[in-house]
Design a protein around this motif. Structure first.
Motif, PDB file in Angstrom:
ATOM      1  N   MET A   1     -26.449  34.133   1.324  1.00  0.00           N
ATOM      2  CA  MET A   1     -27.698  33.954   1.947  1.00  0.00           C
ATOM      3  C   MET A   1     -28.690  33.020   1.125  1.00  0.00           C
ATOM      4  SD  MET A   1     -29.100  35.018   4.272  1.00  0.00           S
ATOM      5  CE  MET A   1     -30.335  34.090   4.974  1.00  0.00           C
TER       6      MET A   1
ATOM      7  N   ARG B   1     -27.504  29.410   2.303  1.00  0.00           N
ATOM      8  CA  ARG B   1     -27.752  29.042   3.840  1.00  0.00           C
ATOM      9  C   ARG B   1     -29.558  28.980   3.806  1.00  0.00           C
ATOM     10  NH1 ARG B   1     -25.441  31.560   8.444  1.00  0.00           N
ATOM     11  NH2 ARG B   1     -23.587  31.082   7.257  1.00  0.00           N
TER      12      ARG B   1
ATOM     13  N   ARG C   1     -30.409  25.390   2.473  1.00  0.00           N
ATOM     14  CA  ARG C   1     -29.965  24.450   3.334  1.00  0.00           C
ATOM     15  C   ARG C   1     -30.997  24.435   4.623  1.00  0.00           C
ATOM     16  NH1 ARG C   1     -24.952  22.535   3.872  1.00  0.00           N
ATOM     17  NH2 ARG C   1     -23.674  23.889   2.802  1.00  0.00           N
ATOM     18  N   VAL C   2     -31.460  25.667   5.108  1.00  0.00           N
ATOM     19  CA  VAL C   2     -32.343  25.436   6.157  1.00  0.00           C
ATOM     20  C   VAL C   2     -33.853  25.263   5.446  1.00  0.00           C
ATOM     21  CG1 VAL C   2     -33.692  27.181   7.832  1.00  0.00           C
ATOM     22  CG2 VAL C   2     -31.335  27.484   7.113  1.00  0.00           C
TER      23      VAL C   2
ATOM     24  N   PHE D   1     -33.657  21.257   5.948  1.00  0.00           N
ATOM     25  CA  PHE D   1     -33.722  20.855   7.041  1.00  0.00           C
ATOM     26  C   PHE D   1     -35.099  20.941   7.600  1.00  0.00           C
ATOM     27  CE2 PHE D   1     -28.898  21.789   8.050  1.00  0.00           C
ATOM     28  CZ  PHE D   1     -28.630  20.506   8.184  1.00  0.00           C
TER      29      PHE D   1
ATOM     30  N   GLU E   1     -40.736  24.610   7.369  1.00  0.00           N
ATOM     31  CA  GLU E   1     -41.457  25.538   8.400  1.00  0.00           C
ATOM     32  C   GLU E   1     -40.596  26.516   9.308  1.00  0.00           C
ATOM     33  OE1 GLU E   1     -45.214  25.884   9.667  1.00  0.00           O
ATOM     34  OE2 GLU E   1     -44.734  25.976   7.596  1.00  0.00           O
ATOM     35  N   GLY E   2     -39.283  25.829   9.589  1.00  0.00           N
ATOM     36  CA  GLY E   2     -38.381  26.679  10.325  1.00  0.00           C
ATOM     37  C   GLY E   2     -37.945  27.676   9.478  1.00  0.00           C
TER      38      GLY E   2
ATOM     39  N   ARG F   1     -39.570  29.338   7.087  1.00  0.00           N
ATOM     40  CA  ARG F   1     -40.799  30.406   7.121  1.00  0.00           C
ATOM     41  C   ARG F   1     -40.641  31.262   8.654  1.00  0.00           C
ATOM     42  NH1 ARG F   1     -45.768  31.151   5.193  1.00  0.00           N
ATOM     43  NH2 ARG F   1     -47.110  30.172   6.739  1.00  0.00           N
ATOM     44  N   TYR F   2     -40.644  30.811   9.606  1.00  0.00           N
ATOM     45  CA  TYR F   2     -40.750  31.272  10.636  1.00  0.00           C
ATOM     46  C   TYR F   2     -39.554  32.125  10.974  1.00  0.00           C
ATOM     47  CZ  TYR F   2     -44.879  29.293  12.884  1.00  0.00           C
ATOM     48  OH  TYR F   2     -46.185  28.981  13.356  1.00  0.00           O
ATOM     49  N   ALA F   3     -38.248  31.770  10.368  1.00  0.00           N
ATOM     50  CA  ALA F   3     -37.271  32.591  10.265  1.00  0.00           C
ATOM     51  C   ALA F   3     -37.359  34.009   9.229  1.00  0.00           C
ATOM     52  CB  ALA F   3     -36.087  31.708  10.119  1.00  0.00           C
TER      53      ALA F   3
ATOM     54  N   LEU G   1     -37.522  33.657   6.105  1.00  0.00           N
ATOM     55  CA  LEU G   1     -36.914  33.401   4.728  1.00  0.00           C
ATOM     56  C   LEU G   1     -37.764  33.128   3.538  1.00  0.00           C
ATOM     57  CD1 LEU G   1     -34.216  30.906   6.088  1.00  0.00           C
ATOM     58  CD2 LEU G   1     -33.761  33.199   5.360  1.00  0.00           C
TER      59      LEU G   1
ATOM     60  N   ARG H   1     -27.853  18.865   4.304  1.00  0.00           N
ATOM     61  CA  ARG H   1     -26.726  18.397   4.365  1.00  0.00           C
ATOM     62  C   ARG H   1     -25.942  18.429   2.905  1.00  0.00           C
ATOM     63  NH1 ARG H   1     -27.430  15.199  10.088  1.00  0.00           N
ATOM     64  NH2 ARG H   1     -27.910  17.514  10.885  1.00  0.00           N
TER      65      ARG H   1
END
Lengths: 309, 352, 509
Positions: free
Chosen positions: B199, B202, B205-206, B209, B212-213, B215-217, B219, B277
């Motif tokens: 986890m 993953r 990586r997120v 990328f 903010e994304g 945090r919204y997921a 994580l 990446r």
């Protein structure tokens, strides 16, 4: 006066240190060693001015030490070959400008991160120089050291020219449209583009200028000793970046002034002699330098945080 | 074993890794061919000997460990310039704990690892918690750690005379391979699992990328970023032990400039400096390419005559880094350039 | 109220039958519009009616697919930003694009002075000009103030000053009063009237009907990307305008109702968060129920969702899950209590564009695919396959990057990510924005099915027919708080009137 706050705090810190030195170690203020100390920092000041411009546009260049070394050796070889200093200086500056432009093209042209690009050029240049010179010193002919003047006159020439560069760039930053464009690009590159500024051109220009200043600083360095050390510039990048960051130039671009950089550099330059006079071992210099960078960065981060709330 | 989800960019990366492997093989063959000689006594010397290959392994372990440590950090779009300095600091602390404080060697080693973790935690606190830029923070700690190492040794003390049981770690073989190669393999496997199978990997990586994304997921962004830097510090401590054991001495200048080779290996291995990446396999290949280059050059007769293997490998490594970066940016640059050409062809104003 | 009778003057700007598509989404479907010198022309429409797209056509940011515009007497098929500026178009955005580190005078100079890097900068002249421009606007701002120290309305004034200084003939104001106090509003109105008196044409976008009545000369209403009429403001009343704005129905869905809501899943008692600008929100949503949240942009709906999901934790009131008070101070805490949030900005927050579909789907439900932190590839593939089938996600495969999917399928991935966590309360924020008609219909069906499966759904939407057609109850937010809760199926003008804050009876008439 709020925007000058950082410079005032810095000047106050510097003043306090100088006062403390006056009390504890008045020997620090003897003119001859003090002048030598400041003259040794004159090339760093010239490079720091260029670095400030690069950081103002939200970039960084950690290859200045290598650029400085390459230019020093090149200038030394030319001087050893009997070229007059009046010719050596523009050639060294041009050589530096070329090296700076290389960084600028990779960063502005290809959109690569400046930290990695200049990390690459730092090593490539340094090792390239080592390869070419095998660590050999360049012996300079008579009449190069101190421009053939007396030591104190030569020192005065160097100090005055470093200050001239500083004042000239500070005025250009303030009173030339190009100077304001540097701030605009660092403040918001997209808004700058909308206002008709070309951020890539500005970025390329500041990297080239930094290289040019490295070349000038290299000449200012070689005239201080009878030999040119091939590793003259190692560690210069750290000192210069520290001076700029401590001097209140925001690493996020768009904020700061060259006056702060001057104060920051003098503050950092005072550390080793201050340590000696205060009977602290000089080996602490690098650690203290690092701690000062961290403090400056933390102060800026905390300030930004407060602003957001 | 391949990652279970081979989406299109991973298969790109896969191709890139194959390319890198090819480079490695070619490099190796070239050195084998030109760098192997038979001396007057009829003994084969140079690149094509088992000893030399083990030497390469030995010499690449420390930089390899730092590259492994940097891979998760760079995946989060961060950077750690301080790993080389931290290596030096940990080596000095280890030497002092054993030599001056008289601790048993295992306790001193534990102390060095803890120091590495603490150094990493300093970076982590400033970067993950205070959200300061990683570049400037680790530039500061780069200077701070090296400076502390110098201050602790007064720039001069070198710790030597370590017990044989400790030197075993850096100078002996176990099951036919240099001991540190086993340690390196273990760490590599651990990081591979962390990056590609957990986890945390993953999440890193997120975050690379899109923080903010992430945090919204839901994580835990701060914790994961902090973990990457602490882990990097810890591995730097481990590398310090191996370095000390290999050379039999602990000095303040240990690992100077290693950060550059480590970053180059990671970037060369296909990990994007912009985050998200990358792969551990790529990093390992990048380390191998650099290590073989560095050691192989020293076996070429022409280079030996010049006595310039170190410089040449540095020059080539820097050039390699710039070349790979420029190649990676070229497609984006070309397409941007083309679209700019199009936007210039905007219709001219018709007359009023 | 000034209301000049139409004269045969040459208009400053004409849009003729402008259309613009984004992929399968029709943003503009034929807009006719005309701006005369010396008029304030209001542009009115629901969120998503096409106002911002139209503005972008006027500023040259978007080229229309068909139709033409007339600007400065020239007939043009498209504009680019430079041409638009050269022809005197200036736009004041809600978020000013200024340099935060530079002073007011310098920001103005960067907009107004010619290019050329080696010019000497006359700092005094810059200050004098800035002071003059600001004075013309009646703005009490120091030319030496740094932008970062200014409030939002003050920054807006700098933008307006730049527009005037550049000699703009057409000034577009996009919801300029959204963040203004009453006094600042009055000052802005005075400035707009000054501009009008100087012969400038002002396109004024606002949701506040009373502003339009106070300020505008004419009003054009947009609905579903088309203009439905231009009227003199004096001839219209609020009810008439609302009737023009709404008037579309959601086809193909049975009316809500028919399912019996279960227990209360989530209850808010005076919940708020000062930093997020929401306060005193009280409502309850039951399992199996769809609660709609209607309101204008900036009414605080997304902000409320962020509070519930722990992104900006609540600092007032209580939140109860199934009757027990809970603290939702991080997204992780919210997830642990069975909440899920599909955010509004799909591309930046809803999905990770670079990651494959499968990893996006399992990103929040890591416990299902990472056993003790270890990735289980079969579990990941199983979960991904389950949701790809259940939501009908069309992708080249579970390994395709989400960036390669259409907007509707990206949205389904975002929804799938949260369904995979098996939530009890699902908050959907503008789930059908920028999604083509077919995918929109599918998403509506999915939302309805989820509620029927016992999920409590909070649906934030600016699409009134969607809210009215889908929701069991409709909460209306305005000014950062929940104003009232209307029954499902309430007539659109009533909901709109509540969102606008005008008298509802008038709106319903």
């Amino acid at each position: 006066m709020k925007r000058r706050g950082r410079e005032f705090v810095l000047a106050a810190v510097l003043g306090a240190i100088l006062l403390a030195m006056a009390g504890w170690a008045p020997a620090f203020f003897e003119p001859a060693p003090l002048r030598s100390l400041l003259t040794r920092e004159a090339p760093a000041l010239v490079v720091a001015c260029g670095m400030a411009l690069v950081i103002l546009t939200r970039q960084i260049d950690i290859s200045v030490g290598s650029q400085f070394s390459v230019c020093s050796v090149a200038a030394g070889l030319l001087a050893a070959a009997g070229w007059p200093l009046g010719l050596v200086l523009p050639v060294a500056a041009g050589c530096g400008a070329l090296l700076g432009a290389l960084n600028g093209i990779l960063v502005a042209g290809l959109g690569l991160p400046s930290i990695v690009v200049t990390l690459g050029t730092m090593v490539a240049l340094r090792q390239g120089l080592n390869l070419a010179r095998q660590g050999e010193f360049v012996n300079l002919p008579d009449g190069v050291q101190w421009f053939g003047l007396s030591q104190s006159a030569g020192q005065a020439v160097l100090l005055v020219s470093a200050l001239l560069v500083l004042v000239g760039l500070a005025l250009a930053l303030r009173y030339l449209a190009a100077g304001r464009q540097v701030y605009a690009v660092g403040s918001d590159a997209e808004a700058a583009r909308l206002a008709g500024i070309r951020p890539r051109v500005v970025t390329l220009a500041v990297f080239t200028l930094l290289g040019l200043l490295c070349g000038i600083a290299a000449v200012m360095n070689i005239v201080q000793s009878p030999q040119v050390q091939p590793l003259a510039g190692s560690g210069l990048e750290l000192k210069v970046i520290a001076a700029v960051v401590v001097g209140g130039v925001a690493i996020s671009g768009g904020r700061g002034s060259l006056w702060g950089v001057l104060t920051g550099l003098v503050l950092l330059a005072c550390i080793p002699p201050a340590l000696t006079h205060l009977h602290i071992e000089a080996y602490w210099e690098k650690a203290i330098q690092g701690a000062i960078i961290l403090l400056a960065a933390t102060a800026e981060g905390v300030r930004r945080r407060k602003e957001r709330h | 074993m391949r990652p279970p989800n081979q989406n299109h960019w991973k298969s790109h990366l896969f191709r890139y890794e194959v390319l890198l492997l090819l480079v490695l093989v070619v490099e190796w063959l070239v050195f084998w061919h030109f760098g192997t000689t038979v001396n007057r006594r009829g003994v084969t010397v140079g690149f094509g000997t088992v000893d030399r290959q083990f030497d390469i392994l030995r010499h690449s372990c420390e930089i390899g460990l730092l590259a492994l440590a940097l891979t998760p950090v760079i995946l989060t779009a961060g950077i750690d310039l301080a790993v080389g300095s931290l290596l030096g600091l940990c080596a000095v602390i280890f030497g002092q704990l054993w030599h001056d404080a008289g601790l048993p060697v295992w306790a001193a080693a534990a102390g060095a690892l803890a120091a590495g973790g603490l150094g990493g935690a300093l970076n982590a606190g400033l970067i993950a918690r205070l959200q300061l830029p990683p570049l400037i923070v680790t530039l500061g700690t780069y200077s701070l750690f090296r400076g502390l190492a110098e201050a602790l040794t007064r720039g001069a003390v070198t710790y030597t005379d370590f017990p044989a049981g400790f030197l075993f770690l850096g100078q002996e073989r176990w099951l036919g391979l240099p001991v540190q190669a086993w340690v390196f393999a273990g760490v590599a496997a651990g990081i591979w699992i962390l990056v590609h199978r957990t986890m945390t990997g993953r999440a890193l990586r997120v975050i690379g990328f899109s923080p903010e994304g992430a945090r919204y997921a839901g994580l835990p962004v701060t914790r994961q970023v902090a973990l990457a830097y602490v882990l990097a510090g810890f591995i730097a401590g481990l590398a310090a032990l191996i370095y000390t054991a290999r050379l039999g001495q602990a000095r303040a200048d240990a690992g100077t400039g290693y950060e550059l080779f480590a970053i180059t290996a990671v970037v060369l291995g296909g990990t994007s400096i912009f985050g998200g990446r990358g792969s551990v396999t790529g990093t390992l290949l990048g380390v191998a390419v650099i290590a073989v280059l560095k050691n192989g050059l020293a076996t070429l007769p022409a280079v030996i005559r010049l006595n310039a293997a170190e410089e040449l490998s540095g020059l080539l490594t820097g050039g390699l880094l710039l070349g790979v970066l420029a190649l990676g940016a070229a497609p984006k640059f070309l397409s941007a350039w083309r679209s700019r050409g199009q936007s210039r062809r905007q219709p001219a104003l018709p007359p009023p | 109220m000034v209301n000049p009778t139409p004269q045969p003057v040459q208009p400053l700007l004409v849009f003729a039958n402008i259309a613009k598509n984004f992929g399968a989404v029709q943003a503009l479907r034929g807009v006719d519009f005309e701006l005369r010198p010396g008029e304030v022309h209001a542009l009115l429409g629901e969120n998503g009616a096409g106002k911002s797209t139209l503005i972008k056509v006027a500023t040259g940011a978007h080229a229309p697919d068909s139709g033409h515009l007339v600007l400065g007497g020239r007939r043009l098929d498209a504009l680019n930003p430079a041409t638009a500026r050269a022809l005197g178009v200036a736009c004041i955005y809600q978020q000013p694009a200024l340099f935060p580190d530079l002073t007011v005078a310098e920001n103005l100079a960067l907009r107004l002075e010619p290019a050329g890097a080696w010019r000497r900068v006359d700092r005094r002249a810059r200050r004098v000009r800035a002071a003059e421009l600001l004075q013309r606007l009646g703005a009490d701002l120091a030319p030496d103030a740094e932008i970062r120290d200014l409030s939002m309305p003050e920054q807006q004034l700098v933008e307006i000053a730049a527009a005037i200084g550049a000699g703009a003939r057409i000034v577009i104001m996009d919801e300029p009063t959204a963040s203004l106090t009453q006094r600042e509003q009055e000052r802005l109105f005075a400035i707009v009237r000054t501009l009008r008196a100087e012969g400038v044409g002002v396109i004024y976008i606002s949701h506040r009907l009373e502003e339009i009545f106070a300020l505008a000369d004419r009003v054009t209403v947009l609905r579903d990307g088309a203009s439905v009429g231009t009227h003199a403001v004096g001839d219209m009343d609020a009810a008439g305008l609302i009737r023009l704005m709404v008037g579309r129905e959601l086809a193909g869905l049975p009316p809500p109702g028919g399912t019996v809501p279960g227990e209360i899943a989530l209850e808010l008692r005076g919940t708020g968060c000062a930093a997020a600008g929401v306060g005193s929100v009280t409502f309850a949503v039951r399992a199996g129920e769809i609660l709609g949240l209607a309101g204008l942009v900036g009414a605080g709906r997304t902000e409320l969702a962020r509070v519930l999901f722990g992104l900006t934790p609540a600092d007032e009131g209580e939140i109860l899950r199934e009757g027990r008070p809970v603290r939702l101070d991080s997204p992780q805490a919210a997830m642990a209590h069975g909440l899920a949030y599909v955010p509004e900005d799909r591309r930046r927050h809803g999905v990770v564009m670079e990651l494959p579909v499968a990893q996006n789907i399992t990103l929040a439900a890591h416990r299902r695919v990472f056993r003790h932190g270890w990735l289980s590839a079969p579990a990941e593939n199983r979960v991904a396959a389950e949701f790809i089938a259940r939501l009908g996600i069309k992708a080249a495969g579970p390994e395709a990057a989400v960036a390669t999917l259409s907007g509707g399928n990206q949205q389904k991935v975002a929804v799938a990510r949260w369904l995979a966590t098996a939530p009890r309360v699902l908050i959907l924020d503008e789930p059908t924005q920028g999604v083509d008609i077919a995918a929109k219909g599918e998403l509506h069906r999915i939302i309805r099915e989820l509620a029927q499966g016992g999920l409590a759904v909070i649906l934030i939407s600016s699409d009134l027919p969607e809210i009215i057609g889908l929701c069991d109850r409709i909460g209306v937010m305005r000014g950062g708080t929940l104003r009232e809760i209307l029954p499902g199926g309430t007539a659109a003008p009533v909901v709109m009137a509540a969102a606008l804050g005008t008298n509802e009876k008038e709106g319903a008439a």
